[in-house]
Design an enzyme around this catalytic site. Structure first.
Site, PDB file in Angstrom:
ATOM      1  CB  THR A 145       5.648  -5.826  -0.355  1.00  0.00           C
ATOM      2  OG1 THR A 145       6.483  -4.787   0.157  1.00  0.00           O
ATOM      3  CG2 THR A 145       6.427  -7.119  -0.429  1.00  0.00           C
ATOM      4  N   PRO A 146       2.843  -4.661  -1.265  1.00  0.00           N
ATOM      5  CG  PRO A 146       0.822  -5.853  -1.028  1.00  0.00           C
ATOM      6  CD  PRO A 146       2.320  -6.045  -1.128  1.00  0.00           C
ATOM      7  CG  PHE A 147      -1.672  -0.506   1.367  1.00  0.00           C
ATOM      8  CD1 PHE A 147      -2.654  -0.863   2.280  1.00  0.00           C
ATOM      9  CD2 PHE A 147      -2.050  -0.263   0.054  1.00  0.00           C
ATOM     10  CE1 PHE A 147      -3.983  -0.975   1.879  1.00  0.00           C
ATOM     11  CE2 PHE A 147      -3.376  -0.377  -0.351  1.00  0.00           C
ATOM     12  CZ  PHE A 147      -4.334  -0.738   0.568  1.00  0.00           C
ATOM     13  N   PRO A 172       9.359  -1.901  -0.594  1.00  0.00           N
ATOM     14  CG  PRO A 172       9.699  -1.241   1.635  1.00  0.00           C
ATOM     15  CD  PRO A 172      10.408  -1.409   0.313  1.00  0.00           C
ATOM     16  CB  SER A 225      -3.106  -2.947  -7.926  1.00  0.00           C
ATOM     17  OG  SER A 225      -2.080  -2.290  -8.633  1.00  0.00           O
ATOM     18  CD  GLU A 244       0.989 -14.890  -5.696  1.00  0.00           C
ATOM     19  OE1 GLU A 244      -0.254 -14.960  -5.663  1.00  0.00           O
ATOM     20  OE2 GLU A 244       1.712 -15.824  -6.072  1.00  0.00           O
ATOM     21  NE  ARG A 277      -6.509 -12.017   5.167  1.00  0.00           N
ATOM     22  CZ  ARG A 277      -6.431 -13.148   5.854  1.00  0.00           C
ATOM     23  NH1 ARG A 277      -7.325 -13.438   6.761  1.00  0.00           N
ATOM     24  NH2 ARG A 277      -5.461 -14.011   5.617  1.00  0.00           N
ATOM     25  CB  CYS A 278      -5.202 -10.237  -1.817  1.00  0.00           C
ATOM     26  SG  CYS A 278      -4.322 -11.477  -0.883  1.00  0.00           S
TER      27      CYS A 278
HETATM   28  P1  NAP Z   1      -0.124  -1.255  -5.801  1.00  0.00           P
HETATM   29  O1  NAP Z   1      -0.618   0.115  -5.920  1.00  0.00           O
HETATM   30  O2  NAP Z   1      -0.100  -2.116  -7.006  1.00  0.00           O
HETATM   31  O3  NAP Z   1       1.344  -1.143  -5.167  1.00  0.00           O
HETATM   32  C1  NAP Z   1       2.084  -2.320  -4.854  1.00  0.00           C
HETATM   33  C2  NAP Z   1       3.553  -1.995  -4.892  1.00  0.00           C
HETATM   34  O4  NAP Z   1       3.937  -1.694  -6.235  1.00  0.00           O
HETATM   35  C3  NAP Z   1       3.948  -0.796  -4.047  1.00  0.00           C
HETATM   36  O5  NAP Z   1       5.175  -1.052  -3.421  1.00  0.00           O
HETATM   37  C4  NAP Z   1       4.076   0.294  -5.096  1.00  0.00           C
HETATM   38  O6  NAP Z   1       4.935   1.321  -4.718  1.00  0.00           O
HETATM   39  C5  NAP Z   1       4.678  -0.491  -6.243  1.00  0.00           C
HETATM   40  N1  NAP Z   1       4.577   0.140  -7.563  1.00  0.00           N
HETATM   41  C6  NAP Z   1       3.741   1.133  -7.962  1.00  0.00           C
HETATM   42  N2  NAP Z   1       3.954   1.413  -9.254  1.00  0.00           N
HETATM   43  C7  NAP Z   1       4.932   0.593  -9.684  1.00  0.00           C
HETATM   44  C8  NAP Z   1       5.581   0.412 -10.941  1.00  0.00           C
HETATM   45  N3  NAP Z   1       5.267   1.132 -12.020  1.00  0.00           N
HETATM   46  N4  NAP Z   1       6.539  -0.536 -11.040  1.00  0.00           N
HETATM   47  C9  NAP Z   1       6.869  -1.293  -9.969  1.00  0.00           C
HETATM   48  N5  NAP Z   1       6.283  -1.153  -8.753  1.00  0.00           N
HETATM   49  C10 NAP Z   1       5.323  -0.221  -8.615  1.00  0.00           C
HETATM   50  O7  NAP Z   1      -0.956  -2.089  -4.688  1.00  0.00           O
HETATM   51  P2  NAP Z   1      -1.421  -1.598  -3.256  1.00  0.00           P
HETATM   52  O8  NAP Z   1      -2.522  -0.624  -3.435  1.00  0.00           O
HETATM   53  O9  NAP Z   1      -0.232  -1.241  -2.431  1.00  0.00           O
HETATM   54  O10 NAP Z   1      -1.967  -2.978  -2.653  1.00  0.00           O
HETATM   55  C11 NAP Z   1      -3.284  -3.420  -2.740  1.00  0.00           C
HETATM   56  C12 NAP Z   1      -3.424  -4.455  -3.840  1.00  0.00           C
HETATM   57  O11 NAP Z   1      -2.579  -5.566  -3.577  1.00  0.00           O
HETATM   58  C13 NAP Z   1      -4.830  -5.029  -3.894  1.00  0.00           C
HETATM   59  O12 NAP Z   1      -5.215  -5.131  -5.240  1.00  0.00           O
HETATM   60  C14 NAP Z   1      -4.676  -6.400  -3.261  1.00  0.00           C
HETATM   61  O13 NAP Z   1      -5.646  -7.327  -3.649  1.00  0.00           O
HETATM   62  C15 NAP Z   1      -3.311  -6.777  -3.739  1.00  0.00           C
HETATM   63  N6  NAP Z   1      -2.759  -7.859  -2.920  1.00  0.00           N
HETATM   64  C16 NAP Z   1      -2.623  -9.120  -3.462  1.00  0.00           C
HETATM   65  C17 NAP Z   1      -2.162 -10.169  -2.677  1.00  0.00           C
HETATM   66  C18 NAP Z   1      -1.994 -11.561  -3.227  1.00  0.00           C
HETATM   67  O14 NAP Z   1      -1.280 -12.342  -2.618  1.00  0.00           O
HETATM   68  N7  NAP Z   1      -2.634 -11.902  -4.332  1.00  0.00           N
HETATM   69  C19 NAP Z   1      -1.810  -9.937  -1.357  1.00  0.00           C
HETATM   70  C20 NAP Z   1      -1.960  -8.641  -0.843  1.00  0.00           C
HETATM   71  C21 NAP Z   1      -2.431  -7.609  -1.638  1.00  0.00           C
HETATM   72  P3  NAP Z   1       4.395   2.699  -4.066  1.00  0.00           P
HETATM   73  O15 NAP Z   1       4.003   2.359  -2.673  1.00  0.00           O
HETATM   74  O16 NAP Z   1       5.553   3.574  -4.140  1.00  0.00           O
HETATM   75  O17 NAP Z   1       3.246   3.148  -4.928  1.00  0.00           O
END
Ligand code: NAP
Length: 470
Positions: A145-147, A172, A225, A244, A277-278
């Site tokens: 999950t994201p932040f 998370p 992301s 997602e 928010r996404c």
């Molecule tokens: P992120 O950087 O992609 O991180 C998401 C999760 O993935 C975190 O738990 C992260 O851990 C983990 N992660 C990082 N590298 C990984 C890898 N190589 N393998 C597996 N997991 C890994 O995203 P974010 O910056 O937290 O969140 C913002 C993004 O989420 C935005 O793009 C937003 O649009 C999207 N989002 C989409 C939705 C939807 O339903 N479509 C909903 C909410 C958010 P760490 O924390 O340790 O880096």
């Protein structure tokens, strides 16, 4: 507060401690004892070893109990969400309400059976048999999950998994781990058998990467992301992957729109949750004939979204997740201005606090338009007619959701049919949904597999058929 990761209910022991700081003032909010590769192996083995198999009623009861425990600690949990993420406390309160709904709907769904019956004597090739369907939980789900909604993103994975009876290993976000660990503790306290949930945080190469690649994991459910989502999709091999991902959703305002409604939806959509928010409004697309009239009302409205101390109940917009994120947002505003855009309001940054920013005359190829700018930016672009609006809306790599402001049903129907997105909300923000309705994007926003309580339960189970002579 001192928290720890859990391997099937057992707190992990380690000297590796994560310090969680407030993005607003950098104070220490809490610490988390991190897990390592051997904890991951223990969590996988515990999940697969299994334990008590829960009846539908037991799953219902655990979810209901978790909901009531969450409500008892609602104010405290909202304060933690706000402190670790920088989200305004009013948003954090709203988030606990959403988590309540997710748990409520998952509890309700856990009692239902979606089995079907197919009579086989319905064609010349048929015979007197009946085929029945039932759902069986998968043996292990990896949830990542994201932040940006620290509690809601997590409960949207865990509650449907409990309702479906599927064991989970949750990873998370390291930026907001405290809310996720509290929810983990509430589920244990509510009676969830420990093998059904482990919550792990640690180095990506020790936890997240091996977790998603492990052949014993049947489903990877990832929200985050595009970059990480695509990396996971290309590396996990033969398993079900639910993605997602990001968005840059439009609010499309037609020339017949109720302007007050449009102004309200644009402000709520662009600035709530610090624009993180996404499904936040990332592009305000407006008919060229009404842009000036819209801006006359929108700029004063945007001014009312005051930004500051997230703990202050009067604050509407808290920080973004950290200073580098705010610096990035500042940089895309500067780049747009270099391309001819005009900042009408905001744009100033202090640490991770970025003022809600209204930017007019943004070129269609500006970085904040073609990529996701995850913050309180409201870029304004004009179109000349509905064909232009649809083409402009569909012109980016994303396809998550959309909002349309119009009183014209013909327009509404064309958008429903022609936008390449997962959701079209007429006279609503793109982010509107209830927690059990199907939700999810297409194109770079996701593979079209939906979430929401009911769809997520399907992701965490598979259909078995059996037939009987009849
Ligand atoms: P992120 O950087 O992609 O991180 C998401 C999760 O993935 C975190 O738990 C992260 O851990 C983990 N992660 C990082 N590298 C990984 C890898 N190589 N393998 C597996 N997991 C890994 O995203 P974010 O910056 O937290 O969140 C913002 C993004 O989420 C935005 O793009 C937003 O649009 C999207 N989002 C989409 C939705 C939807 O339903 N479509 C909903 C909410 C958010 P760490 O924390 O340790 O880096």
């Amino acid at each position: 507060m001192k928290m720890t990761c859990y391997v099937a209910g057992t707190p992990v022991q380690s000297d590796n401690i994560l310090t969680v700081k407030s993005p607003y003032d950098n104070r220490v909010v809490g610490t988390v004892t991190l897990s390592n590769k051997s904890d991951l192996e223990k969590a996988i083995q515990a999940a697969l070893r299994g334990g008590k198999v829960l009846s539908r009623y037991e799953r219902f009861h655990i979810l209901e109990k978790t909901r009531s425990l969450l409500m008892e600690r609602r104010d405290e949990i909202a304060r933690i969400i706000s402190a670790e993420s920088g989200l305004a406390i009013r948003e954090a309160n709203y988030e606990t309400g959403r988590a309540h709904d997710v748990l409520l709907f998952a509890a309700m769904e856990s009692l239902k059976d979606d089995g079907q019956i197919f009579s086989c004597d319905i064609s010349p090739q048929g015979k007197a048999r009946k085929i029945f369907t039932l759902r069986e939980p998968v043996s292990l789900v990896a949830c990542i999950t994201p932040f940006n909604h620290p509690l809601n993103q997590v409960v949207h994975k865990l509650a449907p998994a409990v309702a479906a009876g599927a064991p989970v290993i949750l990873k998370p976000s390291e930026k907001t781990p405290l809310s996720a660990l509290i929810l983990t503790e509430l589920l244990y306290e509510a009676g969830l058998p420990h093998y059904m949930l482990s919550t792990l945080l640690g180095p990506t190469n020790e936890i997240a990467e091996p977790l998603v690649k492990d052949p014993r994991v049947e489903v990877v459910s990832f929200t985050g992301s595009v970059a990480v989502g695509k990396h996971i999709a290309s590396s996990v091999g033969y398993k079900r992957v639910v993605l997602e991902l990001g968005g840059n959703d439009p609010l499309i305002i037609m020339e017949d729109a109720d302007l007050d409604k449009a102004v309200h939806l644009a402000a709520e959509g662009a600035f709530r949750n610090s624009g993180q928010r996404c499904t936040a409004v990332k592009r305000i697309l407006i008919h060229e004939k009404i842009k000036d009239a819209f801006l006359e009302k929108f700029v004063p409205k945007a001014k009312t979204y005051n930004c500051g101390d997230p703990a202050d109940p009067e604050t509407k917009v808290g920080t973004v997740i950290d200073e580098p994120a705010a610096i990035y947002l500042e940089s895309v505003v500067k780049k747009a201005v270099e391309q001819g855009a005009k900042v009408l309001l905001g744009g100033n940054r202090k640490g991770a606090l970025l003022e809600p920013t209204v930017i007019d005359e943004v070129p269609r190829d500006a970085e904040m338009i073609v990529k996701e700018a995850f913050g309180p930016l409201a870029p304004i672009l004009t179109f000349k007619d509905i064909d232009d609006a649809i083409a402009l809306s569909n012109s980016t790599a994303y396809g998550l959701s959309s909002g349309i402001v119009t009183e014209n049903m013909d327009y509404a129907l064309r958008f429903v049919r022609e936008l390449k997105v997962g959701t079209v909300n007429i006279n609503e923000v793109p982010g509107y949904r209830i927690e059990s309705s199907p939700f999810g994007g297409v194109k770079d926003s996701g593979l079209g597999i939906k979430e929401g309580v009911i769809e997520a339960m399907k992701s965490f189970s598979y259909v078995k058929t059996f037939s009987l002579p009849w």
